[in-house]
Design an enzyme around this catalytic site. Sequence first.
Site, PDB file in Angstrom:
ATOM      1  N   ASP A   9     -16.232  23.818 -16.301  1.00 23.91           N
ATOM      2  CA  ASP A   9     -15.763  24.383 -17.570  1.00 23.91           C
ATOM      3  C   ASP A   9     -15.100  25.739 -17.359  1.00 23.91           C
ATOM      4  O   ASP A   9     -14.019  26.015 -17.893  1.00 23.91           O
ATOM      5  CB  ASP A   9     -16.924  24.536 -18.551  1.00 23.91           C
ATOM      6  CG  ASP A   9     -17.495  23.209 -18.998  1.00 23.91           C
ATOM      7  OD1 ASP A   9     -16.931  22.157 -18.622  1.00 23.91           O
ATOM      8  OD2 ASP A   9     -18.512  23.212 -19.712  1.00 23.91           O
ATOM      9  N   GLY A  13     -20.507  23.089 -30.542  1.00 21.10           N
ATOM     10  CA  GLY A  13     -21.227  21.841 -30.368  1.00 21.10           C
ATOM     11  C   GLY A  13     -20.333  20.627 -30.272  1.00 21.10           C
ATOM     12  O   GLY A  13     -20.814  19.498 -30.365  1.00 21.10           O
ATOM     13  N   HIS A  24     -20.471  15.368 -15.335  1.00 17.74           N
ATOM     14  CA  HIS A  24     -21.757  15.618 -14.666  1.00 17.74           C
ATOM     15  C   HIS A  24     -21.642  15.487 -13.143  1.00 17.74           C
ATOM     16  O   HIS A  24     -22.608  15.089 -12.482  1.00 17.74           O
ATOM     17  CB  HIS A  24     -22.845  14.676 -15.192  1.00 17.74           C
ATOM     18  CG  HIS A  24     -23.331  15.043 -16.563  1.00 17.74           C
ATOM     19  ND1 HIS A  24     -24.287  15.999 -16.782  1.00 17.74           N
ATOM     20  CD2 HIS A  24     -22.973  14.577 -17.790  1.00 17.74           C
ATOM     21  CE1 HIS A  24     -24.507  16.114 -18.085  1.00 17.74           C
ATOM     22  NE2 HIS A  24     -23.714  15.260 -18.718  1.00 17.74           N
ATOM     23  N   GLU A  67     -24.084  31.813 -17.659  1.00 16.43           N
ATOM     24  CA  GLU A  67     -24.794  30.629 -18.168  1.00 16.43           C
ATOM     25  C   GLU A  67     -26.147  30.479 -17.480  1.00 16.43           C
ATOM     26  O   GLU A  67     -27.165  30.222 -18.127  1.00 16.43           O
ATOM     27  CB  GLU A  67     -23.952  29.369 -17.930  1.00 16.43           C
ATOM     28  CG  GLU A  67     -22.672  29.293 -18.739  1.00 16.43           C
ATOM     29  CD  GLU A  67     -22.871  28.656 -20.100  1.00 16.43           C
ATOM     30  OE1 GLU A  67     -24.037  28.454 -20.512  1.00 16.43           O
ATOM     31  OE2 GLU A  67     -21.859  28.374 -20.756  1.00 16.43           O
ATOM     32  N   LEU A  85     -16.382  20.972 -26.172  1.00 15.69           N
ATOM     33  CA  LEU A  85     -15.096  21.458 -25.678  1.00 15.69           C
ATOM     34  C   LEU A  85     -15.219  22.798 -24.970  1.00 15.69           C
ATOM     35  O   LEU A  85     -14.249  23.520 -24.798  1.00 15.69           O
ATOM     36  CB  LEU A  85     -14.092  21.557 -26.831  1.00 15.69           C
ATOM     37  CG  LEU A  85     -13.826  20.245 -27.578  1.00 15.69           C
ATOM     38  CD1 LEU A  85     -12.842  20.470 -28.718  1.00 15.69           C
ATOM     39  CD2 LEU A  85     -13.314  19.171 -26.633  1.00 15.69           C
ATOM     40  N   SER A  86     -16.442  23.139 -24.599  1.00 13.20           N
ATOM     41  CA  SER A  86     -16.719  24.304 -23.761  1.00 13.20           C
ATOM     42  C   SER A  86     -16.437  25.629 -24.441  1.00 13.20           C
ATOM     43  O   SER A  86     -15.748  26.498 -23.909  1.00 13.20           O
ATOM     44  CB  SER A  86     -15.936  24.215 -22.449  1.00 13.20           C
ATOM     45  OG  SER A  86     -16.490  25.062 -21.489  1.00 13.20           O
TER      46      SER A  86
END
Length: 360
Positions: free
Chosen positions: A172, A122, A37, A160, A125-126
């Site tokens: 990522d 989910g 983050h 995204e 791991l991108s």
Amino acid sequence: MNANLIERTEDDFVAVFGRSAQGVAFVPGRVNLIGEHVDYNDGLVLPMPVREGTAVAWAPADHGEIAVRAANLDESDRFAAFEPSRLTETDWRSYARGMVAHLDLPPGTGLDLLVRGDLPRGSGLSSSASFCVALGRAVSAALGLDLDARTLAKAAQSTEHDWAGVACGIMDQMAVAAGEAGKALLLDCRTLDYEQFELPSDWAVAIVDSGVTRGLVDGEYNLRRQQCEAAARKIGVASLRDADRAMLESAELNDLEFKRALHVVKEIDRVEKATQAIMAADLSAMASILREGHASLRDLFEVSIPAVDQLFERIENVLQGRGAARMTGAGFGGSVVVIAERAALPNLERDLDRPVRPVF
């Protein structure tokens, strides 16, 4: 390179399109060792590629559209290469259309694409970054474009933002586009400069799935970003990359803003210390950094969940100082990353009674 996945993708292409693919692009997923983050705060991160990923088989087509088959889902899509239309709901097709839209292809471009992946959805791991960059790399190869890692990563990040509504940073996308197997990627998310570091031969990096598919992550992710941006505005800096603890304490931050900002400031420092630990082959120092990082994500950024915390504790108890773990990814489920003595992994898998997947 994931040879089994590539071979299966080539076979699927023949079964769907009735001819052989002209090529296959493979892009791995990623696990973040430390630096969670902080990418959307212009910080430093330390991810590395995993073995699993996304393969996209491709061949030019004369039908003048982009035809995509998602083999894992047994679903297809077909759309114009130039200014593809948007869907009413976001799903894998939104990512495919968005990535093509950001590559600015000429009208009438025709391609057949077959996508297959082996990244657990989910798991943190991108998978979405792997999907977008693999699709972009396949399109680039098919049309003879020369798109470098930064260009593909930026297009995937924009997808995204614009097509999935996730206000992600660029870690990522850069990790999967530029990362090298067996190496940690020290990435400056402000400049996109990066350096690769090979890990000591007696270290192992592994992934343990918590069994909890990430939930609520998109809305919570966007909320965390908003809180960080609010803190930066009150401090008077462009981003939290430019802040330190003294600045946080002197600014009029509310409790949540202070906690979020403190995580970011300390996490960026942990990335720098982790890079030093790798270069010094100091596993004890690296383990301490991982433990501190997990506690910060749990207590300051509040993106962990009880199931992940319990798995973290179990791993710590089994390793007994021979390494450490922390949650990885955006949070609210997903996976735990382990860095430990290579010889400790067999006992870890036995005692946890669940798969422990080596990264390299």
